[in-house]
Write a protein that holds these residues in place. Sequence first.
Motif, short mmCIF file in Angstrom:
data_model
loop_
_atom_site.label_atom_id
_atom_site.label_comp_id
_atom_site.label_asym_id
_atom_site.label_seq_id
_atom_site.Cartn_x
_atom_site.Cartn_y
_atom_site.Cartn_z
N ALA A 5 0.85 -1.19 0.00
CA ALA A 5 0.00 0.00 0.00
C ALA A 5 0.89 1.23 0.00
O ALA A 5 2.00 1.21 0.52
N ASP A 7 2.33 4.63 1.40
CA ASP A 7 2.49 5.11 2.78
C ASP A 7 1.97 6.54 2.84
O ASP A 7 2.71 7.51 2.77
N GLU A 230 -3.93 -0.83 2.89
CA GLU A 230 -2.65 -1.45 3.20
C GLU A 230 -2.86 -2.94 3.51
O GLU A 230 -3.86 -3.31 4.14
#
Length: 274
Positions: A5, A7, A230
């Motif tokens: 994912a 950040d 994420e």
Amino acid sequence: MTADAPDETAPEPRPGLRAAAFFDLDKTLVAGSSGFYWARAAAAHGLISRRRLAADGWENVKFRLRGSTDDSTRKVWERVGSFLAGQRVRDFERLSPRVLAGVLPRLYPEMLAIAWEHQDEGRPIYIVTASTQETASMIADILFFDGAVGAPLEQVDGRYTGKLAGPMTYREGKAEAIRQLAERDGLDLGASWAYSDSESDLPMLRAVGRPVAVNPDRELARVARQEGWEVIRLERIATHLKSAAALAAIAALGGLGRAASAGRPAGGVGRRRG
């Protein structure tokens, strides 16, 4: 560990409120089912049979391989309720050291590092689980979490009734639990994180601004990809416990049960979050 994912910068909490982080327990903080270690401890104290222990061991293997379903969760709680009805609360409190001896080595160090990093950055951390409140509180206390919510077991005159004393912390029940925590503790869910492995926790994951899928089952992995969430992958048992290996694990559980019956008395670091 792998994480998939971008950040992104964490959203700022609303004035006067704090962000928090909420963690499912089984397959998120702990490899497998924490309930199995209660069963193993109960067998060692003669409270359940070796056959029951082996059956619970098989359920634990299936849970690690496939995750939970609504049907399996319902059946587990039916078994638990039937078994606990009439049992002394004190007898189960005395199993806690054995349970912790089984659970603690199976904690994911990477997830603890993530949890404690949240805490060090000023965010309270909570366990939110469909396991019992007793299990949730015991593990939260030993890990220095800020709180825990689980399924509350009804007690009358020092014995369990086999019924719940409040709402079941499953599916929408988990989302409601964190909403109550947010109201009680002054939390901004829109700026908070939630971590879980199961599609059954989608209501909780969607109730926060930063949902994270940990060892996701197939449906949760699909949703996470679609939503851009994420993903953290720690669980590798699906590649190790298939076919003969899974059967060997069950055979070993049978041996543990025999040993318990013979011996019983008479009567890693996660990515930094913004």
